[in-house]
Design an enzyme around this catalytic site. Structure first.
Site, PDB file in Angstrom:
ATOM      1  N   HIS A  80      34.080  33.016  35.673  1.00  8.82           N
ATOM      2  CA  HIS A  80      34.746  33.713  36.768  1.00  8.82           C
ATOM      3  C   HIS A  80      36.091  34.242  36.277  1.00  8.82           C
ATOM      4  O   HIS A  80      36.758  33.623  35.456  1.00  8.82           O
ATOM      5  CB  HIS A  80      34.943  32.765  37.956  1.00  8.82           C
ATOM      6  CG  HIS A  80      35.378  33.460  39.207  1.00  8.82           C
ATOM      7  ND1 HIS A  80      36.685  33.813  39.435  1.00  8.82           N
ATOM      8  CD2 HIS A  80      34.672  33.877  40.294  1.00  8.82           C
ATOM      9  CE1 HIS A  80      36.770  34.413  40.615  1.00  8.82           C
ATOM     10  NE2 HIS A  80      35.566  34.470  41.149  1.00  8.82           N
ATOM     11  N   GLU A 113      38.940  34.270  37.491  1.00  7.34           N
ATOM     12  CA  GLU A 113      40.082  33.369  37.673  1.00  7.34           C
ATOM     13  C   GLU A 113      40.149  32.340  36.549  1.00  7.34           C
ATOM     14  O   GLU A 113      41.234  31.941  36.119  1.00  7.34           O
ATOM     15  CB  GLU A 113      39.994  32.697  39.048  1.00  7.34           C
ATOM     16  CG  GLU A 113      40.270  33.688  40.172  1.00  7.34           C
ATOM     17  CD  GLU A 113      39.713  33.281  41.520  1.00  7.34           C
ATOM     18  OE1 GLU A 113      39.898  34.058  42.473  1.00  7.34           O
ATOM     19  OE2 GLU A 113      39.087  32.209  41.626  1.00  7.34           O
ATOM     20  N   GLU A 145      32.358  41.434  39.368  1.00  5.43           N
ATOM     21  CA  GLU A 145      33.480  41.328  40.298  1.00  5.43           C
ATOM     22  C   GLU A 145      34.678  42.061  39.722  1.00  5.43           C
ATOM     23  O   GLU A 145      35.343  41.543  38.813  1.00  5.43           O
ATOM     24  CB  GLU A 145      33.850  39.862  40.540  1.00  5.43           C
ATOM     25  CG  GLU A 145      32.808  39.062  41.288  1.00  5.43           C
ATOM     26  CD  GLU A 145      33.380  37.743  41.780  1.00  5.43           C
ATOM     27  OE1 GLU A 145      33.345  37.501  42.987  1.00  5.43           O
ATOM     28  OE2 GLU A 145      33.871  36.961  40.953  1.00  5.43           O
ATOM     29  N   ASN A 156      31.218  31.219  46.922  1.00  8.22           N
ATOM     30  CA  ASN A 156      32.104  30.480  46.020  1.00  8.22           C
ATOM     31  C   ASN A 156      33.292  29.974  46.829  1.00  8.22           C
ATOM     32  O   ASN A 156      34.173  30.757  47.208  1.00  8.22           O
ATOM     33  CB  ASN A 156      32.563  31.404  44.886  1.00  8.22           C
ATOM     34  CG  ASN A 156      33.561  30.736  43.952  1.00  8.22           C
ATOM     35  OD1 ASN A 156      33.743  29.520  43.985  1.00  8.22           O
ATOM     36  ND2 ASN A 156      34.200  31.536  43.115  1.00  8.22           N
ATOM     37  N   LYS A 178      35.635  28.090  45.820  1.00 15.54           N
ATOM     38  CA  LYS A 178      36.831  27.935  44.978  1.00 15.54           C
ATOM     39  C   LYS A 178      37.479  26.574  45.270  1.00 15.54           C
ATOM     40  O   LYS A 178      36.766  25.596  45.488  1.00 15.54           O
ATOM     41  CB  LYS A 178      37.779  29.114  45.174  1.00 15.54           C
ATOM     42  CG  LYS A 178      37.068  30.457  44.939  1.00 15.54           C
ATOM     43  CD  LYS A 178      37.998  31.628  44.922  1.00 15.54           C
ATOM     44  CE  LYS A 178      37.212  32.909  44.712  1.00 15.54           C
ATOM     45  NZ  LYS A 178      38.079  34.101  44.571  1.00 15.54           N
ATOM     46  N   SER A 225      35.726  41.022  47.835  1.00 15.46           N
ATOM     47  CA  SER A 225      36.005  41.395  49.227  1.00 15.46           C
ATOM     48  C   SER A 225      34.751  41.841  49.981  1.00 15.46           C
ATOM     49  O   SER A 225      34.784  42.800  50.766  1.00 15.46           O
ATOM     50  CB  SER A 225      37.089  42.483  49.291  1.00 15.46           C
ATOM     51  OG  SER A 225      38.318  41.999  48.778  1.00 15.46           O
ATOM     52  N   GLY A 228      39.549  39.126  46.812  1.00 16.77           N
ATOM     53  CA  GLY A 228      40.490  38.596  47.793  1.00 16.77           C
ATOM     54  C   GLY A 228      41.539  39.578  48.271  1.00 16.77           C
ATOM     55  O   GLY A 228      42.448  39.202  49.011  1.00 16.77           O
TER      56      GLY A 228
END
Length: 249
Positions: free
Chosen positions: A93, A95, A163, A10, A12, A208, A169
Site C-alpha cells: 500500500h 502508505e 490507487e 481497508n 487501516k 476516494s 482520502g
C-alpha cells in the site's frame, strides 16, 4: 474478459471490537449480491475475531512479513494470518511504501509469501501527484508492477489495486478517461509479465471511492472492483458501494 467484481475494505489503523458490529450489515449486503465478492481488512488485532463472526465476507490483513518465521519483532507472517482466519492480505500500500520505505522487491517478496501461505495477495500500485503532473504516471505504475508482481501469481492468488496516491482520502478522483487509460495499461503489463494468466487477475480501483461515484468507476473496462478506505468503516457507507458494484457487475 469480464471478471467477477471484488469490493475490499481497508480499515487501516482504525476499529476496535465494537466496530465488528458493522460486519453484520456488510455481510447481509454481500449475501444479497452473489455476483460480488466482499472483503474487509481490519487491523491485525481484529483479524481473528472478525473471521469468527463474519458471514459472507472474506477477512484479510493489511500487511505481512516476507519470512515464514524468525527474529522479526513486531511482524506477522502470512502463515500466522492464515491461521487467524485471513483469506487475503494487502501488500505494498502506498502508505507503507511511503512511511515504511518499502521497495518493489520487498512488496514482491511479501506477495510471494502470501501466495505460498494460501492467501490472496492484493498488490497496490499508484503514482504521486508530482509524478502524474510530470506526465510519468504510466511509467511509474508500470515500473512498480515490474518490480512487485510475483511470477507465480494468477487470477486465483493475485489481485492488483491501482490507487493514485493523491486521491487517497482526499475526495479527489481521476477523470474516468484517466482511470480507463491506467487500468488498460495495467492489464497490458500484467499479460506481458504473466502471459495468459494476466488476463484473469482482477484490477481494483482505489482512492476516494464512495457511493456516488462507485457505479461510474466500476463500469470502466478493466476495473474489476474497488479497494475502499474510510467508506468501508461502516455498513451505512460501504453497503451502497457494494450495491452500486453489483448493479454494474
Amino acid at each position: 474478459m469480464a471478471l467477477r467484481k471484488l469490493v475490499a475494505g481497508n480499515w487501516k489503523m482504525n476499529g476496535d471490537r465494537a466496530a465488528l458490529g458493522e460486519l453484520a450489515g456488510i455481510g447481509a449486503a454481500a449475501a444479497g449480491h452473489a455476483n460480488v465478492d466482499v472483503a474487509i481488512c481490519p487491523p491485525f488485532t481484529l483479524v481473528a475475531p472478525a473471521a469468527e463472526q463474519a458471514a459472507g465476507i472474506a477477512i484479510g490483513a493489511q500487511d505481512c512479513h516476507a519470512a515464514a518465521k524468525g527474529a522479526h519483532t513486531g511482524c506477522i507472517s502470512a502463515a500466522m494470518l492464515r491461521e487467524a482466519g485471513a483469506r487475503l492480505v494487502i501488500v505494498g500500500h502506498s502508505e507503507r511504501r511511503a512511511d515504511q520505505h518499502e521497495t518493489d522487491a520487498e512488496v514482491r517478496a511479501k506477495a510471494q509469501a502470501a501466495i505460498a501461505a494460501g492467501l490472496i495477495a492484493i498488490v497496490c500500485v499508484g503514482e504521486t501527484e508530482p509524478e502524474r503532473d510530470a506526465g510519468n504516471a504510466l511509467s511509474v505504475v508500470e515500473a512498480q508492477l515490474d518490480g512487485s508482481i510475483p511470477a507465480e501469481g494468477d487470477g486465483a492468488t493475485l489481485v492488483v489495486a491501482y490507487e493514485p496516491v493523491w486521491a487517497i482520502g482526499t475526495g479527489r478522483v481521476p477523470a474516468v478517461a484517466d482511470v480507463a487509460e491506467m487500468h488498460a495499461a495495467i492489464r497490458a503489463r500484467l499479460t506481458g509479465l504473466l502471459g495468459a494468466k494476466g488476463a484473469a487477475v482482477r484490477i481494483l480501483y482505489g482512492g476516494s471511492v464512495k457511493a456516488d461515484n462507485a457505479a461510474e468507476l466500476m463500469a470502466v473496462p478493466d476495473v474489476d472492483g474497488a479497494l475502499v478506505g474510510g467508506a468501508s468503516l461502516t455498513a451505512a457507507l460501504f453497503v451502497p458501494i457494494i450495491e452500486a458494484t453489483a448493479r454494474v457487475g
